[in-house]
Design a protein around this motif. Structure first.
Motif, PDB file in Angstrom:
ATOM      1  N   GLY A  66       0.668  -1.517  -0.152  1.00 43.54           N
ATOM      2  CA  GLY A  66       0.139  -0.030   0.047  1.00 43.54           C
ATOM      3  C   GLY A  66       1.048   1.506  -0.010  1.00 43.54           C
ATOM      4  O   GLY A  66       1.929   1.716  -0.354  1.00 43.54           O
ATOM      5  N   GLU A  67       0.805   2.175   1.058  1.00 44.38           N
ATOM      6  CA  GLU A  67       0.834   3.543   0.582  1.00 44.38           C
ATOM      7  C   GLU A  67       2.652   3.892   1.270  1.00 44.38           C
ATOM      8  O   GLU A  67       2.842   4.757   0.249  1.00 44.38           O
ATOM      9  CB  GLU A  67       0.300   4.382   2.063  1.00 44.38           C
ATOM     10  N   PRO A  68       3.237   2.667   1.710  1.00 44.33           N
ATOM     11  CA  PRO A  68       4.203   2.836   2.004  1.00 44.33           C
ATOM     12  C   PRO A  68       5.263   2.565   0.758  1.00 44.33           C
ATOM     13  O   PRO A  68       6.722   2.793   0.543  1.00 44.33           O
ATOM     14  CB  PRO A  68       5.298   1.798   3.468  1.00 44.33           C
ATOM     15  N   ALA A  69       5.093   1.894   0.045  1.00 40.20           N
ATOM     16  CA  ALA A  69       5.292   1.610  -1.296  1.00 40.20           C
ATOM     17  C   ALA A  69       5.330   2.488  -2.256  1.00 40.20           C
ATOM     18  O   ALA A  69       5.627   2.925  -3.758  1.00 40.20           O
ATOM     19  CB  ALA A  69       4.924   0.013  -2.207  1.00 40.20           C
ATOM     20  N   LEU A  70       4.229   3.659  -2.280  1.00 40.25           N
ATOM     21  CA  LEU A  70       4.320   4.697  -3.396  1.00 40.25           C
ATOM     22  C   LEU A  70       5.262   5.455  -3.939  1.00 40.25           C
ATOM     23  O   LEU A  70       5.693   5.727  -5.527  1.00 40.25           O
ATOM     24  CB  LEU A  70       2.795   5.032  -3.071  1.00 40.25           C
ATOM     25  N   PRO A  71       5.824   5.598  -3.114  1.00 37.04           N
ATOM     26  CA  PRO A  71       7.534   6.833  -3.299  1.00 37.04           C
ATOM     27  C   PRO A  71       8.201   5.570  -3.968  1.00 37.04           C
ATOM     28  O   PRO A  71       8.324   6.405  -5.040  1.00 37.04           O
ATOM     29  CB  PRO A  71       8.324   7.209  -1.620  1.00 37.04           C
ATOM     30  N   ALA A  72       8.576   4.724  -4.303  1.00 37.41           N
ATOM     31  CA  ALA A  72       8.928   3.601  -4.235  1.00 37.41           C
ATOM     32  C   ALA A  72       8.105   3.753  -6.090  1.00 37.41           C
ATOM     33  O   ALA A  72       9.459   3.659  -7.664  1.00 37.41           O
ATOM     34  CB  ALA A  72       9.937   2.467  -4.076  1.00 37.41           C
ATOM     35  N   ILE A  73       7.777   3.206  -5.835  1.00 31.50           N
ATOM     36  CA  ILE A  73       6.950   3.011  -7.759  1.00 31.50           C
ATOM     37  C   ILE A  73       6.910   4.264  -8.319  1.00 31.50           C
ATOM     38  O   ILE A  73       6.851   4.307  -9.557  1.00 31.50           O
ATOM     39  CB  ILE A  73       5.230   2.907  -6.865  1.00 31.50           C
ATOM     40  N   VAL A  74       6.529   5.357  -7.121  1.00 32.38           N
ATOM     41  CA  VAL A  74       6.399   6.647  -7.833  1.00 32.38           C
ATOM     42  C   VAL A  74       8.134   7.129  -8.712  1.00 32.38           C
ATOM     43  O   VAL A  74       8.000   7.524 -10.037  1.00 32.38           O
ATOM     44  CB  VAL A  74       6.156   7.864  -7.658  1.00 32.38           C
ATOM     45  N   LYS A  75       9.105   6.589  -8.056  1.00 28.34           N
ATOM     46  CA  LYS A  75      10.395   6.825  -8.666  1.00 28.34           C
ATOM     47  C   LYS A  75      10.699   6.007 -10.185  1.00 28.34           C
ATOM     48  O   LYS A  75      11.839   6.296 -10.519  1.00 28.34           O
ATOM     49  CB  LYS A  75      11.190   6.622  -6.993  1.00 28.34           C
ATOM     50  N   ALA A  76       9.960   4.522  -9.594  1.00 27.67           N
ATOM     51  CA  ALA A  76      10.518   3.838 -10.298  1.00 27.67           C
ATOM     52  C   ALA A  76      10.003   4.413 -11.988  1.00 27.67           C
ATOM     53  O   ALA A  76      10.383   4.395 -13.412  1.00 27.67           O
ATOM     54  CB  ALA A  76      10.057   2.596 -10.391  1.00 27.67           C
ATOM     55  N   LEU A  77       8.913   5.658 -12.166  1.00 24.40           N
ATOM     56  CA  LEU A  77       8.479   6.441 -13.167  1.00 24.40           C
ATOM     57  C   LEU A  77       9.985   6.611 -13.629  1.00 24.40           C
ATOM     58  O   LEU A  77       8.863   6.764 -14.753  1.00 24.40           O
ATOM     59  CB  LEU A  77       7.335   6.612 -13.129  1.00 24.40           C
ATOM     60  N   GLN A  78      11.203   7.032 -13.265  1.00 25.26           N
ATOM     61  CA  GLN A  78      11.348   7.930 -13.465  1.00 25.26           C
ATOM     62  C   GLN A  78      12.703   7.008 -14.399  1.00 25.26           C
ATOM     63  O   GLN A  78      14.352   7.794 -14.924  1.00 25.26           O
ATOM     64  CB  GLN A  78      12.077   9.232 -12.972  1.00 25.26           C
ATOM     65  N   ASP A  79      12.798   5.863 -13.742  1.00 23.21           N
ATOM     66  CA  ASP A  79      13.603   4.378 -14.071  1.00 23.21           C
ATOM     67  C   ASP A  79      14.106   4.647 -15.643  1.00 23.21           C
ATOM     68  O   ASP A  79      13.383   4.905 -16.521  1.00 23.21           O
ATOM     69  CB  ASP A  79      13.307   3.493 -13.820  1.00 23.21           C
ATOM     70  N   PRO A  80      15.060   4.899 -16.533  1.00 25.15           N
ATOM     71  CA  PRO A  80      15.701   3.728 -17.323  1.00 25.15           C
ATOM     72  C   PRO A  80      15.270   3.460 -18.451  1.00 25.15           C
ATOM     73  O   PRO A  80      14.888   3.725 -19.078  1.00 25.15           O
ATOM     74  CB  PRO A  80      17.142   4.251 -17.957  1.00 25.15           C
ATOM     75  N   ASN A  81      15.051   2.457 -17.574  1.00 20.72           N
ATOM     76  CA  ASN A  81      14.218   0.871 -18.344  1.00 20.72           C
ATOM     77  C   ASN A  81      12.657   1.557 -18.651  1.00 20.72           C
ATOM     78  O   ASN A  81      12.457   1.625 -17.521  1.00 20.72           O
ATOM     79  CB  ASN A  81      14.525   0.338 -17.307  1.00 20.72           C
ATOM     80  N   GLU A  82      13.036   1.065 -19.235  1.00 22.98           N
ATOM     81  CA  GLU A  82      11.044   1.385 -19.580  1.00 22.98           C
ATOM     82  C   GLU A  82      10.424   0.595 -19.437  1.00 22.98           C
ATOM     83  O   GLU A  82       9.194   0.605 -19.373  1.00 22.98           O
ATOM     84  CB  GLU A  82      11.179   1.234 -21.696  1.00 22.98           C
TER      85      GLU A  82
END
Length: 105
Positions: A66-82
């Motif tokens: 849930g919510e504790p995972a959201l920052p890491a998931i949002v950060k993954a949106l900027q990862d170089p891996n498409e």
């Protein structure tokens, strides 16, 4: 679906999710649980897998956190891996879809 349309859709979903997330207070302790962070990082990496079964289990595990995972998931949106970016966007959309359903909105 044409690639251009997919990219536009991904951008719109990402913008909507980021707008929603910024309405939360990042100072809340739930956002900074270090014990949970250690569990989240390997799950984010596992989103890169081509194994659909493992990927779906990973997405479900992140939604369960849930919510504790959201920052890491949002950060993954900027990862170089498409693939990771696409799967992170899918995870967020699945999470918020679940939340909306759970809240009967």
């Amino acid at each position: 679906v044409p690639k251009h349309t997919r990219q536009k859709l991904l951008a719109v979903i990402t913008l909507a999710i980021l707008t929603f997330l910024y309405s939360f207070s990042f100072s809340n302790k739930a956002w900074a649980q270090t014990s949970t962070d250690a569990n989240i990082a390997p799950l984010i990496e596992r989103l890169k897998t081509d194994n659909e079964w493992q990927r779906e289990n990973t997405i479900n595990a992140l939604k369960d956190i849930g919510e504790p995972a959201l920052p890491a998931i949002v950060k993954a949106l900027q990862d170089p891996n498409e693939k990771l970016r696409q799967r992170a966007a899918y995870t967020l959309s699945s999470y918020f879809s679940l939340k909306i359903t759970d809240n009967n909105i």
